[in-house]
Design a protein around this motif. Structure first.
Motif, PDB file in Angstrom:
ATOM      1  N   PRO A   3      27.025  45.521  76.367  1.00 14.73           N
ATOM      2  CA  PRO A   3      26.107  45.186  77.465  1.00 14.73           C
ATOM      3  C   PRO A   3      26.815  45.008  78.811  1.00 14.73           C
ATOM      4  O   PRO A   3      26.250  45.322  79.854  1.00 14.73           O
ATOM      5  N   GLU A   4      28.044  44.541  78.775  1.00 15.71           N
ATOM      6  CA  GLU A   4      28.796  44.363  80.023  1.00 15.71           C
ATOM      7  C   GLU A   4      29.098  45.719  80.667  1.00 15.71           C
ATOM      8  O   GLU A   4      28.987  45.884  81.884  1.00 15.71           O
ATOM      9  N   LEU A   5      29.442  46.708  79.851  1.00 13.31           N
ATOM     10  CA  LEU A   5      29.685  48.047  80.392  1.00 13.31           C
ATOM     11  C   LEU A   5      28.393  48.681  80.889  1.00 13.31           C
ATOM     12  O   LEU A   5      28.388  49.382  81.901  1.00 13.31           O
ATOM     13  N   ALA A   6      27.292  48.428  80.193  1.00 14.31           N
ATOM     14  CA  ALA A   6      25.994  48.948  80.640  1.00 14.31           C
ATOM     15  C   ALA A   6      25.624  48.356  81.993  1.00 14.31           C
ATOM     16  O   ALA A   6      25.145  49.067  82.891  1.00 14.31           O
ATOM     17  N   ALA A   7      25.855  47.062  82.165  1.00  6.23           N
ATOM     18  CA  ALA A   7      25.568  46.409  83.448  1.00  6.23           C
ATOM     19  C   ALA A   7      26.487  46.949  84.544  1.00  6.23           C
ATOM     20  O   ALA A   7      26.052  47.165  85.681  1.00  6.23           O
ATOM     21  N   LEU A   8      27.745  47.185  84.201  1.00 12.70           N
ATOM     22  CA  LEU A   8      28.689  47.752  85.161  1.00 12.70           C
ATOM     23  C   LEU A   8      28.240  49.145  85.594  1.00 12.70           C
ATOM     24  O   LEU A   8      28.274  49.480  86.782  1.00 12.70           O
ATOM     25  N   ALA A   9      27.805  49.952  84.655  1.00 13.25           N
ATOM     26  CA  ALA A   9      27.320  51.301  84.984  1.00 13.25           C
ATOM     27  C   ALA A   9      26.097  51.227  85.880  1.00 13.25           C
ATOM     28  O   ALA A   9      25.964  52.014  86.829  1.00 13.25           O
ATOM     29  N   ARG A  82      27.872  55.617  82.820  1.00  9.77           N
ATOM     30  CA  ARG A  82      27.800  54.974  81.502  1.00  9.77           C
ATOM     31  C   ARG A  82      28.455  55.854  80.443  1.00  9.77           C
ATOM     32  O   ARG A  82      29.242  55.377  79.621  1.00  9.77           O
ATOM     33  N   ARG A  83      28.164  57.153  80.474  1.00  4.04           N
ATOM     34  CA  ARG A  83      28.755  58.062  79.485  1.00  4.04           C
ATOM     35  C   ARG A  83      30.272  58.115  79.626  1.00  4.04           C
ATOM     36  O   ARG A  83      30.996  58.156  78.622  1.00  4.04           O
ATOM     37  N   LEU A  84      30.773  58.093  80.857  1.00  2.39           N
ATOM     38  CA  LEU A  84      32.223  58.091  81.041  1.00  2.39           C
ATOM     39  C   LEU A  84      32.825  56.791  80.513  1.00  2.39           C
ATOM     40  O   LEU A  84      33.866  56.800  79.851  1.00  2.39           O
ATOM     41  N   LEU A  85      32.152  55.665  80.757  1.00  2.00           N
ATOM     42  CA  LEU A  85      32.660  54.381  80.264  1.00  2.00           C
ATOM     43  C   LEU A  85      32.621  54.287  78.740  1.00  2.00           C
ATOM     44  O   LEU A  85      33.491  53.657  78.141  1.00  2.00           O
ATOM     45  N   VAL A  86      31.636  54.914  78.119  1.00  2.00           N
ATOM     46  CA  VAL A  86      31.591  54.935  76.649  1.00  2.00           C
ATOM     47  C   VAL A  86      32.802  55.696  76.115  1.00  2.00           C
ATOM     48  O   VAL A  86      33.452  55.270  75.163  1.00  2.00           O
ATOM     49  N   ALA A  87      33.118  56.818  76.747  1.00  3.58           N
ATOM     50  CA  ALA A  87      34.253  57.630  76.306  1.00  3.58           C
ATOM     51  C   ALA A  87      35.598  57.009  76.695  1.00  3.58           C
ATOM     52  O   ALA A  87      36.590  57.194  75.995  1.00  3.58           O
ATOM     53  N   HIS A  88      35.605  56.260  77.818  1.00  9.38           N
ATOM     54  CA  HIS A  88      36.859  55.692  78.328  1.00  9.38           C
ATOM     55  C   HIS A  88      36.642  54.248  78.786  1.00  9.38           C
ATOM     56  O   HIS A  88      36.655  53.961  79.987  1.00  9.38           O
ATOM     57  N   PRO A  89      36.437  53.320  77.852  1.00  7.80           N
ATOM     58  CA  PRO A  89      36.175  51.925  78.250  1.00  7.80           C
ATOM     59  C   PRO A  89      37.326  51.293  79.033  1.00  7.80           C
ATOM     60  O   PRO A  89      37.115  50.347  79.785  1.00  7.80           O
ATOM     61  N   GLU A  90      38.506  51.843  78.887  1.00  6.13           N
ATOM     62  CA  GLU A  90      39.660  51.310  79.619  1.00  6.13           C
ATOM     63  C   GLU A  90      39.533  51.531  81.125  1.00  6.13           C
ATOM     64  O   GLU A  90      40.241  50.904  81.923  1.00  6.13           O
ATOM     65  N   ALA A  91      38.618  52.385  81.557  1.00  8.42           N
ATOM     66  CA  ALA A  91      38.415  52.661  82.977  1.00  8.42           C
ATOM     67  C   ALA A  91      37.534  51.622  83.661  1.00  8.42           C
ATOM     68  O   ALA A  91      37.353  51.669  84.876  1.00  8.42           O
ATOM     69  N   ALA A  92      37.010  50.666  82.918  1.00 14.48           N
ATOM     70  CA  ALA A  92      36.072  49.684  83.472  1.00 14.48           C
ATOM     71  C   ALA A  92      36.708  48.805  84.551  1.00 14.48           C
ATOM     72  O   ALA A  92      36.103  48.577  85.597  1.00 14.48           O
TER      73      ALA A  92
END
Length: 136
Positions: A3-9, A82-92
């Motif tokens: 959810p944190e990555l979704a909010a970031l996206a 969001r799709r990029l963050l799913v593939a590369h969570p280290e980029a957050a």
């Protein structure tokens, strides 16, 4: 998805699209393109082109008085990010840093000004948020 990555996206999509119609649009475009290049170098040039097209669409929509296009494009970029963050969570973390840099060029929330005139025995109630009136 986290959810944190979704909010970031979601924040990134909105901030990016808002930034593309400000004086700092090139900084926003170059920042996102560079961020993308570090995670998906083969897509970076296409992303730069897509950002330019998005900017052109926003400018045309503003000239036509089309308010819905901004939200639509924000949602579109939210999905891409969001799709990029799913593939590369280290980029957050790098994206958070970029968003903090772009924040000053993003437009501030519009201010609200209220004016009222009452006469006679009229009552006027104004509120910037919730209002509860208990008249007995």
């Amino acid at each position: 998805m986290d959810p944190e990555l979704a909010a970031l996206a979601a924040t990134a999509g909105t901030t990016l699209v808002s930034s593309l119609t400000t004086e700092g649009w090139q900084r926003a475009r170059d920042g996102i393109a560079s961020w993308w290049r570090r995670s998906q170098p083969d897509r970076a040039d296409a992303v730069t082109t897509e950002l330019d097209v998005t900017r052109d669409d926003l400018i045309a929509a503003r000239a036509d008085g089309d308010a819905g296009t901004r939200a639509e494009l924000g949602t579109e970029w939210q999905g891409r990010i969001r799709r990029l963050l799913v593939a590369h969570p280290e980029a957050a973390d790098e994206l958070r840093t970029l968003l903090a840099e772009l924040a000053p060029s993003a437009p501030a929330a519009p201010s609200v000004t209220q004016h009222v005139t009452a006469s006679g025995h009229a009552r006027v109630y104004q509120a910037g948020r919730d209002q509860h009136i208990d008249e007995r």
